[in-house]
Design an enzyme around this catalytic site. Structure first.
Site, PDB file in Angstrom:
ATOM      1  N   HIS A   1     -62.131   0.434  -8.819  1.00 38.84           N
ATOM      2  CA  HIS A   1     -62.304   0.191 -10.190  1.00 38.84           C
ATOM      3  C   HIS A   1     -63.821   0.910 -10.651  1.00 38.84           C
ATOM      4  CE1 HIS A   1     -61.355  -0.903 -14.270  1.00 38.84           C
ATOM      5  NE2 HIS A   1     -61.728  -2.303 -14.008  1.00 38.84           N
TER       6      HIS A   1
ATOM      7  N   ASP B   1     -43.300  12.870  -8.581  1.00 35.66           N
ATOM      8  CA  ASP B   1     -42.498  13.275  -7.546  1.00 35.66           C
ATOM      9  C   ASP B   1     -43.350  14.225  -6.829  1.00 35.66           C
ATOM     10  OD1 ASP B   1     -40.494  14.530  -6.356  1.00 35.66           O
ATOM     11  OD2 ASP B   1     -39.440  15.654  -8.086  1.00 35.66           O
TER      12      ASP B   1
END
Length: 472
Positions: free
Chosen positions: A155, A379
């Site tokens: 983060h 994908d």
């Protein structure tokens, strides 16, 4: 049979080309400095499809990751101990391969949210070998040929938009295969935002909630699903003269916040003031605007607040009105504190004020949305994920909103204290619109299932306001 994930291998994936000496150090902005030292999880589930040879998939993922890291070179570096920069030393991302003793459908049709951490490299992240690591990846193979790809992103340099940009580059390189060099030349380059755009790191102490009721506390996480038809009805209920057309995010976030307030009052017997910290994308708010491939913690916050001592239960329309007013103020001038020095110092004064949003006399919640980031379009060459989830095991008093696979509903992860959750999950107002932990999807384990991306593109789904809410 109990779920058991076995780690098979662990290695470091280095960038395919060395980082130039002139780019060996990336300075934090003050927002990076303030970001909590946690990992942001992303977990993608893939049905069997394409070439189910796990060895060839492994080679493709690692080779394309290496090339992606050459573009996103800080992700192969390490956070410096001084918490003001990243050493871009090409040490590499940690890459773990694992196997699980079940089929994909066994997990998705009898989902146990608490078990999902096994598909993420948390155990590696806490080891000495991963100290200050920016990116860890774990692939897990199912007995049916399906797999998960789990990422832990530091983060300290990433928000949801940053993660989405990186994954988009990684998948584009993987799909291109032998033509990946030509593809890379056409991809938008990441822009690493540091103290040149935002205020630089400061020697200031900022109070953050650390008590048993704060965002660092342990809690219980539950998964809720709001179907598209239910959200339509919820938006109608949330509408008022104050907010005539509430958005999906305003309506769902407002309902969850309202029910969390009611749960806290029920368990404590006290009607405290309640603050909702909602992250807002700064990229199109700053002057000049930043690109979608800007990397860093480019998050502002609105902090709507309810009053203490309310006798009557707060209404949905009221909390949605508070959210809308917070967004309107942010669009008008609230974003300026992240670039203007005077406004910036005033912002810190507010944050450290004993009566500010982190006061122990108030209940503080975080709400973030990961809508419109295209995670369901990830994908790598064998089809899009049948399910995606993020934000696991981050904070307590935390609401994370994500698109459902069809783009019309919202899936929420809500983490509250055990006592508050016991009341929250019985709230009739909530149950009228949400289902707790329904089966994810009926996944066929045979080849050919879910090979193509279905439903609307996330870019076609209207969610949130034009000031996009983001992950913490």
């Amino acid at each position: 049979m109990a779920l058991s994930v076995k780690i098979i291998s662990e290695e470091k994936i280095k960038p395919s080309s060395p980082t130039p000496e002139t780019q060996k150090h990336l300075k934090f902005s003050f927002l990076d400095q303030l970001a909590l030292p946690v990992y942001v999880p992303v977990l993608l589930f893939y049905a069997p499809g394409g070439d189910d040879n796990q060895t060839s998939k492994s080679h493709l993922l690692k080779a394309s990751l290496s090339k992606a890291l050459a573009q996103y070179y800080p992700f192969a570096g390490r956070v410096q101990d001084n918490n003001v920069s990243i050493h871009c030393n090409d040490e590499g991302a940690i890459y773990v391969e694992a196997q699980v003793n079940c089929r994909l459908s066994d997990v998705l049709n009898q989902l146990n949210v608490d078990s999902l951490n096994q598909f993420l490299p948390f155990s590696i992240a806490s080891s000495d070998s991963a100290k200050a690591c920016i990116l860890l990846v774990q692939t897990t193979s199912f007995q049916c040929g399906g797999m998960t790809i789990g990422l832990l992103m530091s983060h300290k340099i990433t928000d949801a938009s940053s993660i989405s940009s990186f994954i988009n580059t990684w998948t584009a390189i993987a799909v291109a295969g032998d033509d990946s060099n030509a593809t890379i030349s056409q991809l938008p380059l990441p822009e690493f935002i540091s103290d040149s755009v935002l205020q630089p790191p400061q020697d200031l102490q900022v109070a953050t909630p650390t008590s048993d009721t704060g965002i660092h506390a342990k809690g219980v996480t539950k998964r809720l699903v709001f179907e598209g038809s239910k959200i339509t009805a919820l938006k109608a209920k949330a509408a008022s003269a104050r907010v005539e057309q509430p958005t999906r995010v305003e309506s769902v976030a407002g309902l969850i916040w309202k029910c969390a307030i009611a749960a806290s009052k029920s368990t404590s017997g006290v009607s405290k003031a309640s603050v909702l910290g909602q992250a807002v994308n700064l990229r199109k708010r700053l002057e000049p605007n930043l690109s979608d491939t800007s990397i860093g913690n480019l998050l502002g916050f609105i902090t709507p607040e309810t009053k203490a001592g309310a006798v009557e239960e707060i209404e949905l329309q009221e909390v949605v009105g508070l959210l809308r007013e917070g967004i309107a103020e942010f669009k008008k001038s609230g974003y300026k504190k992240y670039q203007d020095t005077e406004a910036y110092l005033e912002f810190f004064k507010t944050m450290t004020d004993p009566d500010g949003p982190y006061s122990s006399d108030k209940n503080f919640y975080l709400c973030s949305s990961w809508s419109r980031f295209g995670f369901y379009e990830t994908d790598f060459g064998w089809g899009c994920p049948v399910w995606f989830i993020g934000g696991l095991s981050m904070f307590s008093n935390f609401f994370l909103l994500m698109d459902t696979r069809d783009g019309r509903g919202i899936e929420a992860l809500v983490t509250l204290s055990e006592e508050d959750m016991a009341v929250f999950q019985r709230d009739e107002d909530l149950l009228a619109f949400a289902s707790f932990n329904p089966d994810v999807i009926q996944v066929a384990d045979s080849k050919g299932s879910s090979r193509v991306c279905e439903g609307k593109s996330t870019s076609e789904v209207a969610v949130g306001s034009d000031v996009q809410v983001l992950s913490v």
